[in-house]
Scaffold this motif. Structure first.
Motif, PDB file in Angstrom:
ATOM      1  N   GLY A 151     -55.371  68.035  25.829  1.00 50.46           N
ATOM      2  CA  GLY A 151     -54.919  67.454  24.564  1.00 50.46           C
ATOM      3  C   GLY A 151     -55.292  65.996  24.429  1.00 50.46           C
ATOM      4  O   GLY A 151     -55.664  65.524  23.347  1.00 50.46           O
ATOM      5  N   SER A 152     -55.202  65.257  25.525  1.00 47.72           N
ATOM      6  CA  SER A 152     -55.567  63.841  25.503  1.00 47.72           C
ATOM      7  C   SER A 152     -57.071  63.667  25.281  1.00 47.72           C
ATOM      8  O   SER A 152     -57.508  62.777  24.541  1.00 47.72           O
ATOM      9  CB  SER A 152     -55.148  63.164  26.806  1.00 47.72           C
ATOM     10  OG  SER A 152     -53.745  63.200  26.963  1.00 47.72           O
ATOM     11  N   TRP A 153     -57.880  64.514  25.920  1.00 49.05           N
ATOM     12  CA  TRP A 153     -59.321  64.466  25.691  1.00 49.05           C
ATOM     13  C   TRP A 153     -59.647  64.710  24.214  1.00 49.05           C
ATOM     14  O   TRP A 153     -60.499  64.018  23.633  1.00 49.05           O
ATOM     15  CB  TRP A 153     -60.026  65.521  26.542  1.00 49.05           C
ATOM     16  CG  TRP A 153     -60.328  65.131  27.954  1.00 49.05           C
ATOM     17  CD1 TRP A 153     -59.715  65.578  29.087  1.00 49.05           C
ATOM     18  CD2 TRP A 153     -61.338  64.202  28.391  1.00 49.05           C
ATOM     19  NE1 TRP A 153     -60.270  64.989  30.197  1.00 49.05           N
ATOM     20  CE2 TRP A 153     -61.265  64.149  29.811  1.00 49.05           C
ATOM     21  CE3 TRP A 153     -62.285  63.431  27.736  1.00 49.05           C
ATOM     22  CZ2 TRP A 153     -62.116  63.342  30.574  1.00 49.05           C
ATOM     23  CZ3 TRP A 153     -63.132  62.629  28.500  1.00 49.05           C
ATOM     24  CH2 TRP A 153     -63.043  62.589  29.892  1.00 49.05           C
ATOM     25  N   LEU A 154     -58.981  65.690  23.604  1.00 51.13           N
ATOM     26  CA  LEU A 154     -59.263  65.987  22.203  1.00 51.13           C
ATOM     27  C   LEU A 154     -58.884  64.825  21.292  1.00 51.13           C
ATOM     28  O   LEU A 154     -59.621  64.486  20.352  1.00 51.13           O
ATOM     29  CB  LEU A 154     -58.529  67.259  21.773  1.00 51.13           C
ATOM     30  CG  LEU A 154     -59.120  68.575  22.277  1.00 51.13           C
ATOM     31  CD1 LEU A 154     -58.221  69.747  21.900  1.00 51.13           C
ATOM     32  CD2 LEU A 154     -60.526  68.790  21.720  1.00 51.13           C
ATOM     33  N   LEU A 155     -57.726  64.212  21.547  1.00 50.97           N
ATOM     34  CA  LEU A 155     -57.329  63.057  20.732  1.00 50.97           C
ATOM     35  C   LEU A 155     -58.297  61.900  20.919  1.00 50.97           C
ATOM     36  O   LEU A 155     -58.661  61.211  19.962  1.00 50.97           O
ATOM     37  CB  LEU A 155     -55.919  62.603  21.107  1.00 50.97           C
ATOM     38  CG  LEU A 155     -54.736  63.339  20.503  1.00 50.97           C
ATOM     39  CD1 LEU A 155     -53.464  62.552  20.752  1.00 50.97           C
ATOM     40  CD2 LEU A 155     -54.914  63.584  19.025  1.00 50.97           C
ATOM     41  N   TYR A 156     -58.692  61.657  22.149  1.00 56.26           N
ATOM     42  CA  TYR A 156     -59.654  60.596  22.446  1.00 56.26           C
ATOM     43  C   TYR A 156     -60.963  60.826  21.704  1.00 56.26           C
ATOM     44  O   TYR A 156     -61.542  59.902  21.126  1.00 56.26           O
ATOM     45  CB  TYR A 156     -59.878  60.554  23.956  1.00 56.26           C
ATOM     46  CG  TYR A 156     -61.061  59.724  24.412  1.00 56.26           C
ATOM     47  CD1 TYR A 156     -61.077  58.340  24.262  1.00 56.26           C
ATOM     48  CD2 TYR A 156     -62.158  60.338  25.012  1.00 56.26           C
ATOM     49  CE1 TYR A 156     -62.153  57.590  24.697  1.00 56.26           C
ATOM     50  CE2 TYR A 156     -63.242  59.588  25.454  1.00 56.26           C
ATOM     51  CZ  TYR A 156     -63.235  58.219  25.292  1.00 56.26           C
ATOM     52  OH  TYR A 156     -64.312  57.473  25.725  1.00 56.26           O
TER      53      TYR A 156
END
Length: 478
Positions: free
Chosen positions: A177-182
């Motif tokens: 999820g953090s990768w996608l937001l980044y």
């Protein structure tokens, strides 16, 4: 006529001013450039992929909901029928399958085959076989893709969750999820882009560590935000008693001004995070109560999900709330349901867990479909690993060699089965899908080439799929 000392002092002042100007200009321009590189300047709100020229190819997905069955549901009582295992029930498990293999608590034990206690049935026009423990998921068989050939590397719960979420068991690695937001940013201005909720059954179960939704070495503004299943969705987001909205706005503005001064003095991406999070928290004071107030949901929708009382902490209530989040632009919603670690009493405990999750899982897919959201929403259902085809007393042990999950929406082929385990359900043998392949596939549906989606940390280029080979599973894509 000037005194010689006065004239010398004025020349020194001029020279000092010129040197100071050049030094400060150099440091200022250099700091501005470094700030841009580190994402701490005014462009830090721009998603990484946008700053790099855009997506690598057309995206099919805009948002994702991950239904995490924490503890590891048995594929042998859910989506992978094995008649030959059933016929071998109670007999010694063939040693040829397990010799030299890693087991969990069964290592060194006498291995006895355990057939499925659940019956399977073909569902829909596709004829996908699904256990009768999951009749509602069976009813959406023509909308889902069942992957029966999953494999992972970690045999204990917490590292297995970490591997499923981040592709690594090492702490400090960013979650999916953090990768996608980044990479993509969030479509919501009033809610976090990555939200996590946890529900549970009646029995004791494995805890879920907050590191599972950590941003790792990415800026902390990309980490998941846990919403509470009961009561106020987010603690401490409301204004203190006696503080009106306008006063709160003034306080936030002053805090932001001071943080802005600090940001101008030093290069630190976390200052930008602090600024954005203060503003987000202020907007959430009105957006979160509106989100969690489900009085406008019609009764037939509540009944479809099986919601008895909105906000009661159940998986059903969380699924309905997830749909409302997705509608409002939340990029990634992760729903954990604790209660699938069936080392014993599987014949009683697995039906109980299935009863709590089957109907709302299917309802979420149906609801997204009828609202036109399933076309660009990716739904994933599954655990961190599977269970052994060998018995462990009255249950099954952890298993990493073969397990099942299903996906729906966002360009995933519906009504199909991908891959297979062997005749006893021990190991994936056909069209094997490693967790890294799953990550590559998910990124692909968002228009991202996993080999080109990196960030630099400690001098190295890191990516979600790591350094081992990984591939997007094109066979399950439309």
């Amino acid at each position: 006529m000037k005194h010689p000392l006065v004239d010398q002092f004025e020349r020194f002042q001029q020279d000092f001013s010129r040197r100071t100007f050049l030094q400060k200009s150099f440091a200022g321009l250099g700091g501005m450039a470094l700030s841009q590189l580190l994402g701490a300047g005014s462009s830090s709100s721009m998603p990484y992929l946008q700053s790099q020229g855009g997506l690598h190819f057309p995206a099919r997905a805009k948002r994702i909901v991950h239904l995490c069955m924490a503890g590891g549901p048995s594929h042998l009582e859910s989506f992978d029928p094995k008649p030959k295992l059933d016929a071998l029930n109670g007999q010694p498990f063939p040693e040829s399958f397990t010799v030299g293999q890693q087991l969990a608590q069964l290592q060194g034990s006498k291995l006895i085959a355990r057939g499925s206690f659940a019956k399977f049935k073909k569902w829909g026009e596709s004829g996908i076989e699904v256990s009768e423990l999951f009749p509602h998921i069976g009813s959406i068989a023509d909308d889902i893709c069942v992957v029966r050939s999953m494999v992972t590397e970690q045999i204990n719960h917490d590292p297995a969750h970490a591997f499923m979420n981040s592709g690594s068991i090492l702490k400090g690695r960013p979650s999916l999820g953090s990768w996608l937001l980044y990479g993509l940013g969030s479509e919501s201005q009033n809610l976090p882009g990555y939200v996590v909720m946890v529900s549970r059954g009646e029995l004791p179960d494995q805890p879920i560590s907050a590191r599972q939704w950590s941003a790792g070495f990415l800026p902390s503004k990309f980490q998941g935000v846990q919403f509470q299943s009961k009561g106020s969705a987010v603690h401490y987001v409301g204004s203190p008693d006696g503080v009106c909205q306008s006063t709160q706005r003034q306080v936030i503005d002053e805090i932001q001004r001071l943080n802005g001064v600090l940001r101008d003095e030093r290069v630190d991406p976390e200052i930008e995070t602090r600024i954005s999070q203060y503003e987000m928290a202020f907007r959430m004071q009105s957006s979160v109560p509106e989100l969690s107030d489900m009085r406008d949901e019609p009764q037939h929708i509540l009944d479809m999900y099986g919601v008895k009382q909105p906000g009661d902490g159940s998986f059903a209530s969380n699924c309905l709330l997830a749909r409302r989040m997705l509608e409002r632009g939340v990029r990634f919603v992760q729903l954990y349901h604790r209660g699938w670690d069936h080392h014993r009493d599987i014949e009683a405990n697995m039906p109980a867990a299935a009863k709590l999750t089957d109907q709302p899982s299917a309802a979420l897919v149906k609801d997204l479909k009828q609202r036109g959201l399933l076309e660009d929403t990716l739904v994933i259902w599954g655990g961190e690993f599977g269970r052994t085809p060998m018995g462990q007393g009255t249950g099954r042990d952890h298993h990493i060699k073969g397990f099942s999950l299903w996906m729906a929406g966002a360009g995933i082929k519906p009504g199909m089965i991908h891959g297979a385990t062997d005749e006893l359900g021990y190991a994936s043998v056909q069209d094997i899908v490693h967790v890294r392949d799953l990550h590559a596939t998910l990124l692909h549906q968002f228009g991202i080439d996993h080999t080109r989606f990196t960030t630099k940390f400690q001098g190295l280029d890191y990516k979600l799929t790591g350094v081992e080979p990984a591939r997007a599973v094109k066979a399950i894509m439309i």
